[in-house]
Design a protein around this motif. Structure first.
Motif, PDB file in Angstrom:
ATOM      1  N   ALA A 250      66.385 -26.220 -20.812  1.00  0.00           N
ATOM      2  CA  ALA A 250      65.151 -25.768 -20.163  1.00  0.00           C
ATOM      3  C   ALA A 250      64.310 -24.949 -21.145  1.00  0.00           C
ATOM      4  O   ALA A 250      63.089 -25.090 -21.199  1.00  0.00           O
ATOM      5  N   ILE A 251      64.982 -24.121 -21.942  1.00  0.00           N
ATOM      6  CA  ILE A 251      64.248 -23.313 -22.926  1.00  0.00           C
ATOM      7  C   ILE A 251      63.565 -24.243 -23.937  1.00  0.00           C
ATOM      8  O   ILE A 251      62.411 -24.044 -24.298  1.00  0.00           O
ATOM      9  N   ARG A 252      64.275 -25.291 -24.334  1.00  0.00           N
ATOM     10  CA  ARG A 252      63.675 -26.266 -25.266  1.00  0.00           C
ATOM     11  C   ARG A 252      62.478 -26.948 -24.612  1.00  0.00           C
ATOM     12  O   ARG A 252      61.446 -27.148 -25.252  1.00  0.00           O
ATOM     13  N   ASN A 253      62.615 -27.292 -23.325  1.00  0.00           N
ATOM     14  CA  ASN A 253      61.491 -27.934 -22.623  1.00  0.00           C
ATOM     15  C   ASN A 253      60.300 -26.982 -22.497  1.00  0.00           C
ATOM     16  O   ASN A 253      59.150 -27.415 -22.553  1.00  0.00           O
ATOM     17  N   ILE A 254      60.606 -25.695 -22.322  1.00  0.00           N
ATOM     18  CA  ILE A 254      59.520 -24.709 -22.219  1.00  0.00           C
ATOM     19  C   ILE A 254      58.780 -24.633 -23.563  1.00  0.00           C
ATOM     20  O   ILE A 254      57.556 -24.646 -23.619  1.00  0.00           O
ATOM     21  N   VAL A 255      59.561 -24.602 -24.653  1.00  0.00           N
ATOM     22  CA  VAL A 255      58.948 -24.568 -25.989  1.00  0.00           C
ATOM     23  C   VAL A 255      58.117 -25.841 -26.210  1.00  0.00           C
ATOM     24  O   VAL A 255      57.002 -25.792 -26.735  1.00  0.00           O
TER      25      VAL A 255
END
Ligand code: BGC
Length: 333
Positions: A250-255
């Motif tokens: 999810a953090i990667r998707n946010i980035v």
């Protein structure tokens, strides 16, 4: 002289430590988990083992692979192994009432962990404020998009948190729905907390020509499935998406800009609070740091509800990275 002091002081400290630790029996905790499918639960498991060691408790962990009957059997097993307290993540919030009865018949208190066990005499409840999780998600998305079509994808109805999140969403969205600004175009509970489920829901919606501005998801796994469907139809990055758990994906998707926010829950504190309470119970004391009571349909359960936090692309460093929840180098992999 120094050596002489050492000879005197060190044994004294040792004797004092022994005397103090002698006041408490080593607590044995049965930690019954629903599953470890998601990154989040792997973290809970590791932290539970580590923190138990640090706090001088021992823990027997059983994972029920989402099967409530197996979880009941595992409760019997840990009771047979002589645990003092059961900390339970229920597979099924109503069926788990049987586990509470079984534990109580053996004079073992039960702490409901993360998910509330409904309609039972469960002793304590330690979790995050899950209604607030939903409010934070809906508040964030509706500030960006106060007008438009919203999709709501909750988790399974066997998990009380799915209802609490939905309640939080509606607390924020209802006034905007009443004004005619927001329209709910999808409102579904899933069978499991897995990406497949939200993917299918959103794919079917888009196949039928549906249009959406924002998708509120019960967790990051559901957000991942929704993003997959968005990608397939070329809408990724143009639709707001909220999840929870602060999974690395999810953090990667946010980035990358395909997910708007996730919610970070302080698992380390959750684990600490559960073990601390278990130790007190095992030593015949009442846990003193409960900060609220929550009605589970049968009783007002003394509870600790911790504070969730929004993670967006601007505060990743100040939240999950600075808390040590995620390693910065992981994000780029
Ligand atoms: C938890 C979430 C988790 C979900 C799926 C919920 O009860 O609060 O953090 O993602 O279960 O396991």
């Amino acid at each position: 002289m120094k050596r002489y002091l050492q000879l005197l002081i060190l044994p004294a400290i040792y004797i004092l430590t022994l005397a103090l630790s002698g006041c408490e029996n080593k607590t044995k905790i049965g930690f019954l988990m629903d599953n470890t499918n998601l990154e989040r639960w792997k973290k809970d498991k590791e932290l539970f083992e580590k923190t138990s060691r640090e706090l001088g408790a021992s823990v027997v962990i059983k994972v029920a692979d989402s099967d409530p009957d197996l979880q009941y059997q595992q409760a019997q097993e840990v009771i047979d192994e002589g645990v003092d307290v059961i900390v339970l993540i229920p597979c099924d919030i109503t069926k788990a009432g049987k586990i509470v009865k079984l534990a109580h018949a053996n004079n073992i208190p039960v702490i409901s962990y993360d998910r509330l066990i409904k309609n039972s005499n469960v002793d304590y409840y330690i979790s995050t404020d899950n209604i607030h999780v939903g409010e934070l998600q809906a508040d964030y998305l509706s500030k960006i998009s106060p007008v438009g079509n919203y999709a709501l994808i909750s988790g399974p109805t066997t998990d009380n948190n799915a209802f609490l999140l939905h309640l939080g969403w509606m607390n924020v969205l209802q006034p905007l729905i009443d004004k005619g600004d927001i329209k709910i175009v999808v409102d579904k509970y899933t069978d499991f907390w897995l990406p497949d489920e939200s993917y299918k829901i959103m794919k079917e919606f888009f196949d039928n020509g549906g249009k959406v501005d924002a998708i509120l998801c019960g967790n990051d796994a559901l957000a991942t499935g929704a993003i997959l469907a968005l990608k397939e139809f070329g809408y990724d990055g143009r639709v707001l998406v909220a999840g929870q758990d602060a999974d690395i994906n999810a953090i990667r998707n946010i980035v990358a800009g395909t997910q708007t926010i996730t919610i970070y829950k302080p698992i380390e504190s959750l684990v600490y609070a559960a073990i601390d309470a278990a130790k007190k119970l095992a030593n015949g004391k009442a846990p003193s740091n409960m900060n609220i009571t929550v009605n589970n349909g049968k009783r007002l359960v003394p509870a600790i509800l911790l504070k969730p936090q929004v993670v967006n692309r601007h505060n990743i460093k100040m939240t999950v990275i600075s808390e040590g929840f995620i390693n910065e180098s992981e994000i780029k992999k």
